[in-house]
Motif scaffolding. Structure first.
Motif, PDB file in Angstrom:
ATOM      1  N   PHE A 127     -38.908  54.009  70.494  1.00 20.96           N
ATOM      2  CA  PHE A 127     -38.114  55.062  69.827  1.00 20.96           C
ATOM      3  C   PHE A 127     -38.475  56.455  70.328  1.00 20.96           C
ATOM      4  CE2 PHE A 127     -41.946  54.679  67.346  1.00 20.96           C
ATOM      5  CZ  PHE A 127     -42.253  55.968  66.964  1.00 20.96           C
ATOM      6  N   MET A 128     -39.686  56.614  70.907  1.00 19.02           N
ATOM      7  CA  MET A 128     -40.094  57.947  71.384  1.00 19.02           C
ATOM      8  C   MET A 128     -39.275  58.384  72.599  1.00 19.02           C
ATOM      9  SD  MET A 128     -44.216  58.238  70.827  1.00 19.02           S
ATOM     10  CE  MET A 128     -44.637  56.754  71.723  1.00 19.02           C
ATOM     11  N   ASP A 129     -38.628  57.435  73.290  1.00 19.55           N
ATOM     12  CA  ASP A 129     -37.752  57.802  74.415  1.00 19.55           C
ATOM     13  C   ASP A 129     -36.531  58.572  73.916  1.00 19.55           C
ATOM     14  OD1 ASP A 129     -39.472  56.528  76.125  1.00 19.55           O
ATOM     15  OD2 ASP A 129     -38.315  54.646  76.211  1.00 19.55           O
ATOM     16  N   PHE A 130     -36.104  58.286  72.671  1.00 17.97           N
ATOM     17  CA  PHE A 130     -34.935  58.965  72.105  1.00 17.97           C
ATOM     18  C   PHE A 130     -35.347  60.246  71.380  1.00 17.97           C
ATOM     19  CE2 PHE A 130     -34.120  54.389  72.130  1.00 17.97           C
ATOM     20  CZ  PHE A 130     -32.962  54.326  72.897  1.00 17.97           C
ATOM     21  N   VAL A 131     -36.472  60.164  70.667  1.00 22.69           N
ATOM     22  CA  VAL A 131     -36.910  61.313  69.869  1.00 22.69           C
ATOM     23  C   VAL A 131     -37.590  62.358  70.730  1.00 22.69           C
ATOM     24  CG1 VAL A 131     -38.333  62.020  67.894  1.00 22.69           C
ATOM     25  CG2 VAL A 131     -37.157  59.808  67.857  1.00 22.69           C
ATOM     26  N   GLY A 132     -38.375  61.904  71.680  1.00 21.73           N
ATOM     27  CA  GLY A 132     -39.084  62.820  72.563  1.00 21.73           C
ATOM     28  C   GLY A 132     -40.506  63.098  72.127  1.00 21.73           C
ATOM     29  N   TYR A 133     -40.857  62.670  70.925  1.00 24.41           N
ATOM     30  CA  TYR A 133     -42.243  62.855  70.447  1.00 24.41           C
ATOM     31  C   TYR A 133     -42.529  61.772  69.407  1.00 24.41           C
ATOM     32  CZ  TYR A 133     -40.310  64.816  66.126  1.00 24.41           C
ATOM     33  OH  TYR A 133     -39.637  64.970  64.949  1.00 24.41           O
ATOM     34  N   ASN A 134     -43.769  61.693  68.959  1.00 27.02           N
ATOM     35  CA  ASN A 134     -44.168  60.673  67.977  1.00 27.02           C
ATOM     36  C   ASN A 134     -44.146  61.297  66.578  1.00 27.02           C
ATOM     37  OD1 ASN A 134     -45.274  58.643  66.463  1.00 27.02           O
ATOM     38  ND2 ASN A 134     -47.106  58.369  67.727  1.00 27.02           N
ATOM     39  N   PRO A 135     -43.117  60.940  65.754  1.00 27.56           N
ATOM     40  CA  PRO A 135     -43.002  61.536  64.419  1.00 27.56           C
ATOM     41  C   PRO A 135     -43.869  60.839  63.355  1.00 27.56           C
ATOM     42  CG  PRO A 135     -41.167  60.074  64.786  1.00 27.56           C
ATOM     43  CD  PRO A 135     -42.013  60.007  66.033  1.00 27.56           C
ATOM     44  N   LEU A 136     -44.538  59.770  63.739  1.00 24.79           N
ATOM     45  CA  LEU A 136     -45.318  59.002  62.775  1.00 24.79           C
ATOM     46  C   LEU A 136     -46.593  59.743  62.385  1.00 24.79           C
ATOM     47  CD1 LEU A 136     -44.936  55.455  64.374  1.00 24.79           C
ATOM     48  CD2 LEU A 136     -43.574  56.477  62.554  1.00 24.79           C
ATOM     49  N   LYS A 137     -47.211  59.297  61.307  1.00 21.58           N
ATOM     50  CA  LYS A 137     -48.420  59.935  60.781  1.00 21.58           C
ATOM     51  C   LYS A 137     -49.618  59.001  60.931  1.00 21.58           C
ATOM     52  CE  LYS A 137     -46.398  63.662  59.096  1.00 21.58           C
ATOM     53  NZ  LYS A 137     -46.762  65.031  59.521  1.00 21.58           N
ATOM     54  N   ASN A 138     -50.780  59.603  61.070  1.00 21.69           N
ATOM     55  CA  ASN A 138     -52.006  58.826  60.948  1.00 21.69           C
ATOM     56  C   ASN A 138     -52.090  58.325  59.497  1.00 21.69           C
ATOM     57  OD1 ASN A 138     -52.857  59.446  63.623  1.00 21.69           O
ATOM     58  ND2 ASN A 138     -53.618  61.438  62.900  1.00 21.69           N
ATOM     59  N   SER A 139     -52.602  57.149  59.326  1.00 18.60           N
ATOM     60  CA  SER A 139     -52.614  56.572  57.968  1.00 18.60           C
ATOM     61  C   SER A 139     -53.813  55.642  57.774  1.00 18.60           C
ATOM     62  CB  SER A 139     -51.321  55.802  57.699  1.00 18.60           C
ATOM     63  OG  SER A 139     -51.207  54.711  58.600  1.00 18.60           O
ATOM     64  N   ILE A 140     -54.040  55.305  56.517  1.00 20.71           N
ATOM     65  CA  ILE A 140     -55.058  54.316  56.157  1.00 20.71           C
ATOM     66  C   ILE A 140     -54.376  53.259  55.296  1.00 20.71           C
ATOM     67  CG2 ILE A 140     -57.233  53.881  54.957  1.00 20.71           C
ATOM     68  CD1 ILE A 140     -58.023  56.772  55.500  1.00 20.71           C
ATOM     69  N   ASP A 141     -54.422  52.016  55.764  1.00 22.59           N
ATOM     70  CA  ASP A 141     -53.866  50.893  54.999  1.00 22.59           C
ATOM     71  C   ASP A 141     -54.957  50.303  54.114  1.00 22.59           C
ATOM     72  OD1 ASP A 141     -51.384  51.175  56.124  1.00 22.59           O
ATOM     73  OD2 ASP A 141     -51.705  49.660  57.673  1.00 22.59           O
ATOM     74  N   VAL A 142     -54.685  50.284  52.817  1.00 23.01           N
ATOM     75  CA  VAL A 142     -55.674  49.792  51.845  1.00 23.01           C
ATOM     76  C   VAL A 142     -55.151  48.521  51.181  1.00 23.01           C
ATOM     77  CG1 VAL A 142     -57.035  50.332  49.794  1.00 23.01           C
ATOM     78  CG2 VAL A 142     -56.438  52.158  51.407  1.00 23.01           C
ATOM     79  N   HIS A 143     -55.912  47.429  51.343  1.00 22.36           N
ATOM     80  CA  HIS A 143     -55.633  46.203  50.589  1.00 22.36           C
ATOM     81  C   HIS A 143     -56.516  46.220  49.349  1.00 22.36           C
ATOM     82  CE1 HIS A 143     -54.006  44.850  54.494  1.00 22.36           C
ATOM     83  NE2 HIS A 143     -53.214  44.100  53.741  1.00 22.36           N
ATOM     84  N   LEU A 144     -55.879  46.149  48.196  1.00 23.12           N
ATOM     85  CA  LEU A 144     -56.616  46.232  46.933  1.00 23.12           C
ATOM     86  C   LEU A 144     -57.059  44.854  46.458  1.00 23.12           C
ATOM     87  CD1 LEU A 144     -54.216  48.700  45.116  1.00 23.12           C
ATOM     88  CD2 LEU A 144     -56.312  49.273  46.313  1.00 23.12           C
ATOM     89  N   LYS A 145     -58.120  44.833  45.666  1.00 25.29           N
ATOM     90  CA  LYS A 145     -58.528  43.592  45.006  1.00 25.29           C
ATOM     91  C   LYS A 145     -57.467  43.218  43.977  1.00 25.29           C
ATOM     92  CE  LYS A 145     -63.467  44.378  45.685  1.00 25.29           C
ATOM     93  NZ  LYS A 145     -64.772  44.669  45.048  1.00 25.29           N
ATOM     94  N   ALA A 146     -57.300  41.926  43.764  1.00 27.02           N
ATOM     95  CA  ALA A 146     -56.189  41.419  42.948  1.00 27.02           C
ATOM     96  C   ALA A 146     -56.143  42.021  41.547  1.00 27.02           C
ATOM     97  CB  ALA A 146     -56.277  39.894  42.855  1.00 27.02           C
ATOM     98  N   ASP A 147     -57.305  42.225  40.937  1.00 26.24           N
ATOM     99  CA  ASP A 147     -57.345  42.749  39.558  1.00 26.24           C
ATOM    100  C   ASP A 147     -56.797  44.160  39.446  1.00 26.24           C
ATOM    101  OD1 ASP A 147     -58.460  40.396  38.712  1.00 26.24           O
ATOM    102  OD2 ASP A 147     -60.524  41.106  38.818  1.00 26.24           O
ATOM    103  N   PHE A 148     -56.723  44.878  40.572  1.00 26.35           N
ATOM    104  CA  PHE A 148     -56.250  46.271  40.553  1.00 26.35           C
ATOM    105  C   PHE A 148     -54.797  46.396  41.002  1.00 26.35           C
ATOM    106  CE2 PHE A 148     -60.835  46.500  40.876  1.00 26.35           C
ATOM    107  CZ  PHE A 148     -61.168  47.528  40.017  1.00 26.35           C
ATOM    108  N   VAL A 149     -54.155  45.263  41.318  1.00 27.75           N
ATOM    109  CA  VAL A 149     -52.760  45.312  41.754  1.00 27.75           C
ATOM    110  C   VAL A 149     -51.854  45.236  40.520  1.00 27.75           C
ATOM    111  CG1 VAL A 149     -51.015  44.283  43.260  1.00 27.75           C
ATOM    112  CG2 VAL A 149     -53.408  44.222  43.929  1.00 27.75           C
ATOM    113  N   THR A 150     -51.849  46.312  39.765  1.00 25.44           N
ATOM    114  CA  THR A 150     -50.944  46.494  38.634  1.00 25.44           C
ATOM    115  C   THR A 150     -50.376  47.906  38.712  1.00 25.44           C
ATOM    116  OG1 THR A 150     -52.664  47.358  37.148  1.00 25.44           O
ATOM    117  CG2 THR A 150     -52.350  44.957  37.202  1.00 25.44           C
ATOM    118  N   THR A 151     -49.256  48.120  38.052  1.00 24.75           N
ATOM    119  CA  THR A 151     -48.617  49.442  38.093  1.00 24.75           C
ATOM    120  C   THR A 151     -49.545  50.516  37.541  1.00 24.75           C
ATOM    121  OG1 THR A 151     -46.448  48.406  37.792  1.00 24.75           O
ATOM    122  CG2 THR A 151     -46.612  50.765  37.332  1.00 24.75           C
TER     123      THR A 151
END
Length: 292
Positions: free
Chosen positions: A103-127
């Motif tokens: 997609f950077m060939d069309f956009v001309g730059y990288n619009p994405l962000k640095n990020s941290i993916d967090v997998h939570l423990k099951a007991d904390f996966v509530t709203t």
């Protein structure tokens, strides 16, 4: 002639015993498999909950020391199973692999962000828990946005509650059916010997004396049936553990051992009670009623 008749009777007796053992084994096997499902239902539900990802997007102006400190604090948090830093370059490569286009060939730059993916423990996966975690992290100025699929979390928790409820209901019904089926098999086996029971009673044998060999033989059949069922459960558990190693089905050895012991004792208990009741019924029955 007598010898031929004796062989016929022996074959008939063995066939009767085999059918009782198979009936007991099948019912206990299915009941045991249901027990394995009940024991591991939370573990399976937790496995799917822990696949939910909370993604923390970082500002481009975030300093490396701030990002590293956040990543370390997330990794050590009580609610975190694992936290993985994903640079914008890695994210771009992942999207390229997924879509097959750069997609950077069309956009001309990288619009994405640095990020941290967090997998939570099951007991904390509530709203509620996710909202609290998001609120506690939002005060950091270098965090641009925190995203997670709240609808998926609510749907998952609702389905887990429904499935748990119905599994318990089905377990209760199946236990009742198992008892009735084994009881029917034992009663049929005793019914075929009702004339022998009445004959022994007529020559002066006590009820306890008459009952003892029937009860002991049924308990032996119950033990054999339970052992066959336990062998089948062990095979099923072994192949499930190989097929789904991430569930770690064999880690909870105490509960699994308790289930196997419960199936073994249930095989003995049901056959003992069923035989006792069945023999008692024919002992109390009048001779004229044996033909009905």
């Amino acid at each position: 002639m007598a010898s031929s008749f004796d062989k016929y009777q022996k074959r008939k007796l063995i066939s009767s015993y085999v059918s009782v053992v198979i009936s007991i084994a099948l019912v206990l096997f299915l009941l045991g498999c249901l027990g394995l499902l009940v024991i591991n239902s939370k573990k399976v539900a937790d496995h799917f909950k822990e696949q939910v990802v909370m993604t923390i997007y970082l500002n481009d102006t975030a300093k490396e020391v701030e990002v590293n400190q956040l990543n370390k604090s997330l990794a050590m948090a009580d609610y975190t199973k694992d936290a993985v830093y994903v640079s914008k370059e890695e994210a771009a490569e992942y999207m390229k692999a997924e879509t097959g286009e750069d997609f950077m060939d069309f956009v001309g730059y990288n619009p994405l962000k640095n990020s941290i993916d967090v997998h939570l423990k099951a007991d904390f996966v509530t709203t509620e828990q996710l909202s609290e975690i998001t609120e506690s992290l939002s005060n950091k100025t270098f965090i641009e946005e925190i995203r997670y699929d709240n609808d998926l979390v609510e749907l998952m928790n609702d389905n887990v509650k429904k499935i748990t409820f119905w599994v318990l209901i089905i377990s209760g019904l199946f236990t009742l059916i198992a008892v009735l089926l084994i009881n029917s098999s034992i009663r049929l086996a005793v019914y075929s010997k009702r004339f022998i029971i009445k004959t022994m009673q007529m020559v002066g044998a006590t009820k306890r004396f008459i009952r003892r060999p029937f009860v002991w033989k049924s308990v032996q059949l119950g033990i054999v049936g339970a052992l066959v069922a336990m062998a089948g459960m062990a095979v099923v558990l072994y192949y499930l553990d190989i097929s789904f190693p991430e569930l770690e089905l064999l880690t909870n050895t105490v509960l699994i051992a308790a289930l196997f012991a419960g199936i073994f004792l249930l095989g003995i208990l049901i056959t003992w009670i069923s035989t006792f009741i069945a023999t008692q019924r024919f002992l109390n029955l009048k001779t004229d009623h044996l033909y009905y």
